[in-house]
Design a protein around this motif. Structure first.
Motif, mmCIF file in Angstrom:
data_model
loop_
_atom_site.group_PDB
_atom_site.id
_atom_site.type_symbol
_atom_site.label_atom_id
_atom_site.label_comp_id
_atom_site.label_asym_id
_atom_site.label_seq_id
_atom_site.Cartn_x
_atom_site.Cartn_y
_atom_site.Cartn_z
ATOM 1 N N GLU A 184 0.842 -1.205 0.000
ATOM 2 C CA GLU A 184 0.000 0.000 0.000
ATOM 3 C C GLU A 184 0.875 1.253 0.000
ATOM 4 O O GLU A 184 0.645 2.201 0.757
ATOM 5 C CB GLU A 184 -0.905 -0.006 1.226
ATOM 6 N N HIS A 185 1.874 1.280 -0.844
ATOM 7 C CA HIS A 185 2.833 2.383 -0.921
ATOM 8 C C HIS A 185 2.128 3.739 -1.014
ATOM 9 O O HIS A 185 1.259 3.942 -1.850
ATOM 10 C CB HIS A 185 3.741 2.188 -2.135
ATOM 11 N N GLY A 186 2.490 4.649 -0.114
ATOM 12 C CA GLY A 186 1.943 6.001 -0.157
ATOM 13 C C GLY A 186 0.560 6.165 0.452
ATOM 14 O O GLY A 186 -0.013 7.245 0.386
ATOM 15 N N ASN A 187 0.005 5.109 1.072
ATOM 16 C CA ASN A 187 -1.335 5.187 1.660
ATOM 17 C C ASN A 187 -1.241 5.723 3.087
ATOM 18 O O ASN A 187 -0.894 4.999 4.019
ATOM 19 C CB ASN A 187 -1.997 3.805 1.655
ATOM 20 N N GLY A 188 -1.574 6.988 3.267
ATOM 21 C CA GLY A 188 -1.499 7.623 4.579
ATOM 22 C C GLY A 188 -2.711 7.387 5.454
ATOM 23 O O GLY A 188 -2.812 7.960 6.544
ATOM 24 N N ARG A 189 -3.625 6.527 5.011
ATOM 25 C CA ARG A 189 -4.831 6.222 5.790
ATOM 26 C C ARG A 189 -4.837 4.772 6.258
ATOM 27 O O ARG A 189 -5.890 4.209 6.557
ATOM 28 C CB ARG A 189 -6.083 6.512 4.954
ATOM 29 N N LEU A 190 -3.654 4.166 6.301
ATOM 30 C CA LEU A 190 -3.535 2.781 6.740
ATOM 31 C C LEU A 190 -2.369 2.666 7.721
ATOM 32 O O LEU A 190 -1.309 3.256 7.508
ATOM 33 C CB LEU A 190 -3.286 1.852 5.543
ATOM 34 N N ALA A 191 -2.585 1.916 8.796
ATOM 35 C CA ALA A 191 -1.526 1.638 9.760
ATOM 36 C C ALA A 191 -1.686 0.216 10.266
ATOM 37 O O ALA A 191 -2.776 -0.355 10.202
ATOM 38 C CB ALA A 191 -1.591 2.629 10.920
ATOM 39 N N MET A 192 -0.607 -0.378 10.755
ATOM 40 C CA MET A 192 -0.654 -1.772 11.207
ATOM 41 C C MET A 192 -0.138 -1.893 12.631
ATOM 42 O O MET A 192 0.917 -1.367 12.979
ATOM 43 C CB MET A 192 0.188 -2.659 10.286
ATOM 44 N N SER A 193 -0.894 -2.613 13.453
ATOM 45 C CA SER A 193 -0.484 -2.958 14.799
ATOM 46 C C SER A 193 0.523 -4.101 14.717
ATOM 47 O O SER A 193 0.304 -5.074 13.985
ATOM 48 C CB SER A 193 -1.718 -3.391 15.604
ATOM 49 N N ALA A 214 11.931 -3.200 7.470
ATOM 50 C CA ALA A 214 12.757 -2.165 6.850
ATOM 51 C C ALA A 214 12.036 -1.505 5.685
ATOM 52 O O ALA A 214 12.399 -0.406 5.263
ATOM 53 C CB ALA A 214 14.077 -2.765 6.370
ATOM 54 N N ASP A 215 10.998 -2.173 5.163
ATOM 55 C CA ASP A 215 10.239 -1.634 4.031
ATOM 56 C C ASP A 215 9.073 -0.745 4.467
ATOM 57 O O ASP A 215 8.336 -0.246 3.615
ATOM 58 C CB ASP A 215 9.681 -2.783 3.189
ATOM 59 N N THR A 216 8.866 -0.576 5.773
ATOM 60 C CA THR A 216 7.730 0.200 6.272
ATOM 61 C C THR A 216 8.173 1.570 6.788
ATOM 62 O O THR A 216 9.362 1.868 6.858
ATOM 63 C CB THR A 216 7.031 -0.540 7.429
ATOM 64 N N THR A 217 7.196 2.374 7.159
ATOM 65 C CA THR A 217 7.453 3.636 7.850
ATOM 66 C C THR A 217 7.194 3.421 9.333
ATOM 67 O O THR A 217 6.055 3.199 9.731
ATOM 68 C CB THR A 217 6.519 4.752 7.330
ATOM 69 N N PRO A 218 8.224 3.439 10.176
ATOM 70 C CA PRO A 218 8.007 3.262 11.618
ATOM 71 C C PRO A 218 7.224 4.438 12.187
ATOM 72 O O PRO A 218 7.517 5.588 11.881
ATOM 73 C CB PRO A 218 9.418 3.230 12.204
ATOM 74 N N PRO A 221 2.605 2.220 5.785
ATOM 75 C CA PRO A 221 3.209 1.888 4.493
ATOM 76 C C PRO A 221 4.394 2.789 4.170
ATOM 77 O O PRO A 221 4.540 3.884 4.732
ATOM 78 C CB PRO A 221 2.063 2.127 3.495
ATOM 79 N N PRO A 222 5.232 2.365 3.245
ATOM 80 C CA PRO A 222 6.320 3.231 2.792
ATOM 81 C C PRO A 222 5.782 4.344 1.899
ATOM 82 O O PRO A 222 4.636 4.298 1.447
ATOM 83 C CB PRO A 222 7.211 2.275 1.989
ATOM 84 N N GLY A 223 6.601 5.340 1.651
ATOM 85 C CA GLY A 223 6.263 6.366 0.660
ATOM 86 C C GLY A 223 5.261 7.408 1.102
ATOM 87 O O GLY A 223 4.619 8.038 0.249
ATOM 88 N N LEU A 224 5.082 7.640 2.403
ATOM 89 C CA LEU A 224 4.158 8.679 2.858
ATOM 90 C C LEU A 224 4.756 10.063 2.630
ATOM 91 O O LEU A 224 5.972 10.255 2.682
ATOM 92 C CB LEU A 224 3.840 8.512 4.348
ATOM 93 N N THR A 225 3.891 11.037 2.416
ATOM 94 C CA THR A 225 4.360 12.413 2.313
ATOM 95 C C THR A 225 4.679 12.946 3.708
ATOM 96 O O THR A 225 4.260 12.377 4.715
ATOM 97 C CB THR A 225 3.285 13.311 1.686
#
Length: 332
Positions: free
Chosen positions: A95-104, A123-127, A269-273
């Motif tokens: 879900e690259h660039g999806n700023g409306r999704l997060a994972m527990s 390593a592929d995610t946004t912490p 996801p990766p790629g967030l603004t």
């Protein structure tokens, strides 16, 4: 097992849980500072294991607390179990660039990436944030013949392969590492332990209650209600101190040199603004500071372990190295 050196990008997002929709009045934002700065229409929390586990409870709690505190509305929480959390992780990275999704997530996903040799890694995610730390508990069914931790360990040492231990994480995860460390401290070779993995504490619970496993190891917050109701007998906790309100020793008190805690957090996801990361960060920070969340920490026996941004990314790097080191040390 080879050790990768992850490169973390940015940081900041939220929690997940079972399929649950918290409904509030529709809210639209214009990007101005007229609202609290935390409203994210269409926000979804993914839980990468089955209902009833630690990720699930953390996500449900975070979503409800955010709703109750008025930080955001219409949060959808859904489960996507499989392979110790790596199925959900793969979906998140896709879900690259999806700023409306997060994972527990938590230490269990770190271990599952290793044990499953998963193509996608943290390593592929946004912490986003580390939220909590908690002890694991060693529990048996109420009708179990083992009344104390010494009763259990005595029988376990005689026939380690005949006493299956269940855990709510894949090999390399917290519910696997804790009993392996416990076995070593008791003089049992970790390779002789019959570990049965379940996809979360919810799946594990039925097997403990039905005596399908001799004992189970899971997070204190997952089984607090069953322990207090007398359905589960608590034999010991794995951390450095007793859990308030529960009558059980630490493993160290009982003479077993184990000091182990688990943690849980959020990745995106990766790629967030920059704007998306900032809004997710602000939401999780205000959730953390809310009285609703503080009360939930107390009720679930969770310790506050809040950490965001680059520091959380560095922590995840260290946890990956920790899993590899412990598995090698245990000969696994």
């Amino acid at each position: 097992m080879r050790l990768r050196t992850p490169r973390w990008r940015h940081a900041l997002a939220l929690s997940g849980a079972a399929v649950l929709v918290f409904v509030g009045p529709p809210l639209l934002t214009t990007g101005s500072e007229g609202d609290t700065g935390t409203q994210i229409p269409g926000l979804r929390f993914m839980v990468p294991n089955t209902p009833g586990g630690g990720y699930d409870i953390t996500a449900r709690t975070a979503a409800k607390n955010a709703e109750d505190a008025g930080l955001t509305h219409n949060i959808e929480v859904f489960n996507l179990p499989g392979a110790g959390g790596t199925v959900g992780l793969s979906r998140l990275v896709g879900e690259h660039g999806n700023g409306r999704l997060a994972m527990s997530m938590g230490l269990g996903v770190v271990g599952a990436v290793r044990s499953n040799d998963a193509p996608k890694t943290l390593a592929d995610t946004t912490p986003i944030a580390r939220l909590t730390e908690e002890q694991d508990v060693v529990v048996v069914a109420k009708d179990s013949p083992y009344r104390t931790i010494d009763d259990l360990v005595g029988a376990w040492k005689k026939k380690p392969g005949k006493l299956p231990v269940g855990g709510g994480s894949a090999p390399g995860g917290p519910d696997h590492l804790a009993p392996m460390l416990m076995a070593r401290a008791a003089g049992i070779a970790p390779r002789d332990v019959n570990y049965v993995p379940f996809d979360g504490g919810g799946e594990l619970l039925a097997s403990i209650l039905g005596n399908k496993v001799a004992f189970g190891v899971s997070g204190v917050g997952e089984y607090l209600d069953q322990i207090k109701a007398g359905e589960l007998r608590l034999l010991a906790v794995t951390g450095p101190k007793r859990v308030a309100g529960l009558d059980a020793p630490t493993l160290q008190e009982a003479g077993y040199d184990v000091n182990f805690t688990n943690w849980r957090g959020i990745v995106a996801p990766p790629g967030l603004t920059d704007a998306e990361r900032t809004k997710l960060t602000r939401l999780i920070e205000e959730l953390h500071d809310s009285p609703e969340w503080r009360q939930s920490l107390k009720q679930n026996g969770w310790d506050d372990a809040f950490l965001t941004g680059e520091e959380f990314g560095e922590f995840l790097d260290a946890q990956d190295a920790r899993v590899v080191s412990v598995l090698k040390e245990l000969g696994l």
